[in-house]
Design a protein around this motif. Structure first.
Motif, PDB file in Angstrom:
ATOM      1  N   ILE A  37      10.982  87.394  75.977  1.00  0.00           N
ATOM      2  CA  ILE A  37      11.973  86.862  76.925  1.00  0.00           C
ATOM      3  C   ILE A  37      11.356  85.769  77.795  1.00  0.00           C
ATOM      4  CG2 ILE A  37      13.385  87.450  78.958  1.00  0.00           C
ATOM      5  CD1 ILE A  37      14.177  90.001  77.510  1.00  0.00           C
TER       6      ILE A  37
ATOM      7  N   ARG B 212       8.845  83.980  77.006  1.00  0.00           N
ATOM      8  CA  ARG B 212       8.576  82.864  76.100  1.00  0.00           C
ATOM      9  C   ARG B 212       9.794  81.931  76.028  1.00  0.00           C
ATOM     10  NH1 ARG B 212       7.102  82.606  70.523  1.00  0.00           N
ATOM     11  NH2 ARG B 212       7.925  84.606  69.899  1.00  0.00           N
ATOM     12  N   ARG B 213      10.963  82.539  76.012  1.00  0.00           N
ATOM     13  CA  ARG B 213      12.186  81.733  75.957  1.00  0.00           C
ATOM     14  C   ARG B 213      12.451  81.025  77.278  1.00  0.00           C
ATOM     15  NH1 ARG B 213      12.348  85.119  71.997  1.00  0.00           N
ATOM     16  NH2 ARG B 213      13.362  84.387  70.093  1.00  0.00           N
TER      17      ARG B 213
ATOM     18  N   ASP C 136      12.858  77.079  77.838  1.00  0.00           N
ATOM     19  CA  ASP C 136      13.955  76.521  78.628  1.00  0.00           C
ATOM     20  C   ASP C 136      13.401  75.488  79.621  1.00  0.00           C
ATOM     21  OD1 ASP C 136      16.463  76.136  79.645  1.00  0.00           O
ATOM     22  OD2 ASP C 136      16.536  78.005  80.792  1.00  0.00           O
TER      23      ASP C 136
ATOM     24  N   TYR D 144      12.568  72.339  77.701  1.00  0.00           N
ATOM     25  CA  TYR D 144      13.780  71.551  77.423  1.00  0.00           C
ATOM     26  C   TYR D 144      14.229  70.771  78.653  1.00  0.00           C
ATOM     27  CZ  TYR D 144      14.772  73.540  72.816  1.00  0.00           C
ATOM     28  OH  TYR D 144      14.726  73.875  71.497  1.00  0.00           O
ATOM     29  N   ARG D 145      14.204  71.447  79.809  1.00  0.00           N
ATOM     30  CA  ARG D 145      14.660  70.783  81.036  1.00  0.00           C
ATOM     31  C   ARG D 145      13.787  69.582  81.373  1.00  0.00           C
ATOM     32  NH1 ARG D 145      14.748  75.046  85.336  1.00  0.00           N
ATOM     33  NH2 ARG D 145      14.374  76.575  83.697  1.00  0.00           N
TER      34      ARG D 145
ATOM     35  N   ASP E 139       7.659  80.332  64.570  1.00  0.00           N
ATOM     36  CA  ASP E 139       9.081  80.262  64.936  1.00  0.00           C
ATOM     37  C   ASP E 139       9.285  79.295  66.097  1.00  0.00           C
ATOM     38  OD1 ASP E 139       7.662  82.078  66.500  1.00  0.00           O
ATOM     39  OD2 ASP E 139       9.443  83.227  67.018  1.00  0.00           O
TER      40      ASP E 139
ATOM     41  N   GLU F 192      10.286  75.635  65.598  1.00  0.00           N
ATOM     42  CA  GLU F 192      11.706  75.315  65.444  1.00  0.00           C
ATOM     43  C   GLU F 192      12.344  74.814  66.741  1.00  0.00           C
ATOM     44  OE1 GLU F 192      13.729  76.774  62.549  1.00  0.00           O
ATOM     45  OE2 GLU F 192      11.979  77.540  61.471  1.00  0.00           O
ATOM     46  N   TYR F 193      11.656  74.990  67.865  1.00  0.00           N
ATOM     47  CA  TYR F 193      12.176  74.460  69.130  1.00  0.00           C
ATOM     48  C   TYR F 193      11.879  72.970  69.285  1.00  0.00           C
ATOM     49  CZ  TYR F 193      12.667  79.307  70.785  1.00  0.00           C
ATOM     50  OH  TYR F 193      13.010  80.618  70.932  1.00  0.00           O
ATOM     51  N   CYS F 194      10.998  72.452  68.426  1.00  0.00           N
ATOM     52  CA  CYS F 194      10.563  71.070  68.592  1.00  0.00           C
ATOM     53  C   CYS F 194      11.537  70.101  67.923  1.00  0.00           C
ATOM     54  CB  CYS F 194       9.179  70.889  67.984  1.00  0.00           C
ATOM     55  SG  CYS F 194       7.943  71.969  68.712  1.00  0.00           S
TER      56      CYS F 194
END
Lengths: 303, 244
Positions: free
Chosen positions: B173, B175-176, B180, B183-184, B200, B203-205
């Motif tokens: 959690i 990590r997410r 976030d 991203y901001r 995994d 995949e956020y990149c």
């Protein structure tokens, strides 16, 4: 048959409660995983199992014998690979192995069959100092040293942390070969997806066991409905759905979102309509959870 | 977004040798402004060597490399002022408080005292850690430490932030929450250059490069990489390349 049995283990360090009421049974020849993030209590638990740390209360039985009273006997049948590289850096590869064999009253020759697969890859470097080995090589040597006295139990503390995905996979393959020799293996890891390598796992968070079962049963016991959402405006969707009260949780999952819900509602329709108001098109489909979904769900329930 | 004016890192034929060993073997790639760039590779593939060069800590053997518009041979100090850096191993001083750590890092980057004070209060409020502000870092849970370390790394508003395994060992959690934050900051125009062993997370990149034995063997969006290799996970792409 349970060959490692932990009853009501508690351990605190000062005001920090590291382990709370841990009960765990590990069977003979089982490949058992302790899965959880840093600070969950994995290392404390492993140190207790290996008789290196005495809990505040609770009992540990190994092969039915009280482990702490008989710690000398226990250490002969346990092979332990700590999380931190703990071999002699200024001894060569071969000298380290020789040392551990001698300490346990055996020879490299006697149990060579157990480590042969792993050691052949180290052999070209057998005269190199352990401190000068690469990370992957150090890990292989540490495993050989933990195995050289032919233990019944192999206990590994985060052997794959900080190691790249390929070396991690190779390491799991090595452990699976050892399992076939009948060795009971207990391994800890912070990588949730590695749970699938184990026969059974305990999910651990903040000193507590959230669930103990086979990876298949953990996934099957997930009680909510889970959806995957894809969109060109994924992050925008995430920000909007975080505030959308018809879902129980929304999590970023790489290039998708995972949405979970308790309700018997048509989630696909509701979410699509909600995001449509913001002119966002999405693809939604119901999916099966992975261990990480289950872990997060258990974490949130626990809070 | 990917036009030439938006290049924030430009690498052409980067070679770095240590004696006979070639750690970076003719790397060429660009990173664009506001991009989240995943820099993956096996242990020993040469990632750290490349990051040290890009962050102005070591010289390349040859090649043309521009970071934030500055030359890595001649303008290393300007590069250092334009970037932020965070690693998993060492990020904050454990025996300083949250507030002291922020002041220390902001001071190093030469921000004026008044500004440091105001922004420190803003940051503490933004992170919702008012009651932890005067606690030692050693007393903070790992997840908070990593989130704070990231905030400190971008406190001086760098153009690029380098993150070296920032989420290692952090619960799923937190990590997410960390992603976030990434991203901001990317939305604010900060370029994020990140390494990770969690496949995994690749995949956020926006784009991902995969290094094997000193060379970049693949560079594309996660979706395209998976398509090109005919697999469902970045982990499988990685294993195919690194096990060749």
């Amino acid at each position: 048959m349970n060959c490692i049995e932990l009853n009501n283990i508690n351990k605190s360090f000062g005001t920090i409660k590291a382990l709370a009421d841990i009960n765990l049974n590990i069977k003979k020849s089982e490949f058992f995983g302790l899965i959880g993030p840093d600070g969950a209590g994995k290392t404390t638990l492993i140190r207790i199992i290996t008789t290196l740390l005495i809990p505040d209360n609770g009992k540990v039985f190994i092969n039915g014998i009280s482990a702490f009273k008989n710690f000398k006997q226990m250490r002969k049948i346990i092979g332990y690979m700590p999380g931190k590289f703990s071999l002699y850096q200024d001894l060569s590869v071969e000298e380290n192995l020789q040392f551990f064999a001698t300490v346990f009253g055996t020879t490299i020759h006697e149990n060579y069959h157990l480590i042969e697969d792993i050691y052949v890859r180290l052999e070209p470097f057998k005269n190199r100092r352990a401190g000068a080995l690469s990370g992957g090589m150090k890990q292989k040597l540490a495993l050989c040293c933990a195995l050289i006295h032919k233990p019944e139990f192999l206990i590994l503390d985060e052997p794959t942390t900080g190691v790249d995905a390929v070396s991690r996979q190779e390491f799991w393959e090595m452990l699976n070969r050892l399992k076939k020799e009948g060795i009971t293996i207990v391994v800890s890891t912070p990588y949730m997806n590695e749970a699938n390598q184990c026969d059974r796992v305990a999910l651990i968070q903040k000193g507590k066991i959230l669930q103990t079962d086979t990876p298949e049963n953990i996934v099957a016991s997930y009680s909510k409905k889970l959806y995957s959402l894809k969109s060109d405006k994924l992050y925008e969707s995430y920000k909007l759905l975080e505030k959308f009260d018809k879902l129980s949780a929304v999590h970023l999952f790489g290039q998708e979102l995972h949405l979970s819900t308790n309700n018997n509602q048509d989630t696909t329709k509701i979410v699509r309509e909600f995001l449509d108001k913001h002119k966002i098109e999405v693809k939604i489909s119901e999916i099966k959870p992975i261990i990480e979904d289950c872990f997060m769900d258990l974490m949130l329930n626990d809070e | 977004m990917n036009n030439n004016n938006n290049k924030i890192i430009e690498v052409r034929n980067l070679v770095k040798r240590f004696g006979n060993f070639v750690a970076n073997d003719n790397l060429s790639f660009d990173v664009y402004k506001g991009e989240i760039f995943g820099f993956l590779g096996a242990n020993g593939a040469g990632k750290t060597t490349a990051i040290k060069i890009l962050s102005g800590l070591s010289y390349p053997s040859s090649g043309k490399i521009m970071v934030a518009g500055y030359d890595v041979y001649k303008q290393r100090n300007k590069i250092k002022r334009s970037i932020g850096y965070m690693s998993q191993k060492f990020s904050l001083y454990e025996d300083l408080t949250v507030r002291e750590n922020i002041h220390f890092y902001a001071g190093i980057y030469g921000l004026p005292f008044k500004q440091i004070q105001n922004r420190t209060n803003e940051l503490i409020e933004e992170l919702g850690i008012q009651e932890m502000a005067n606690k030692m870092i050693a007393d903070l849970p790992l997840g908070w430490r990593q989130k704070l370390a990231f905030s400190v790394a971008i406190f001086h508003k760098p153009k690029i932030v380098f993150l070296d395994e920032p989420t290692s060992g952090v619960d799923p959690i937190t990590r997410r929450q960390f992603w976030d934050m990434i991203y901001r900051s990317a939305e604010k125009g900060i370029t994020v250059f990140v390494t990770t062993h969690y496949m995994d997370e690749a995949e956020y990149c926006d784009r991902v490069s995969i290094m094997v034995d000193g060379k970049i063997e693949a560079l594309d969006t996660p979706t395209k990489l998976k398509e090109n290799f005919g697999v469902n996970l970045i982990e499988d792409v990685f294993i195919k390349l690194a096990r060749k």
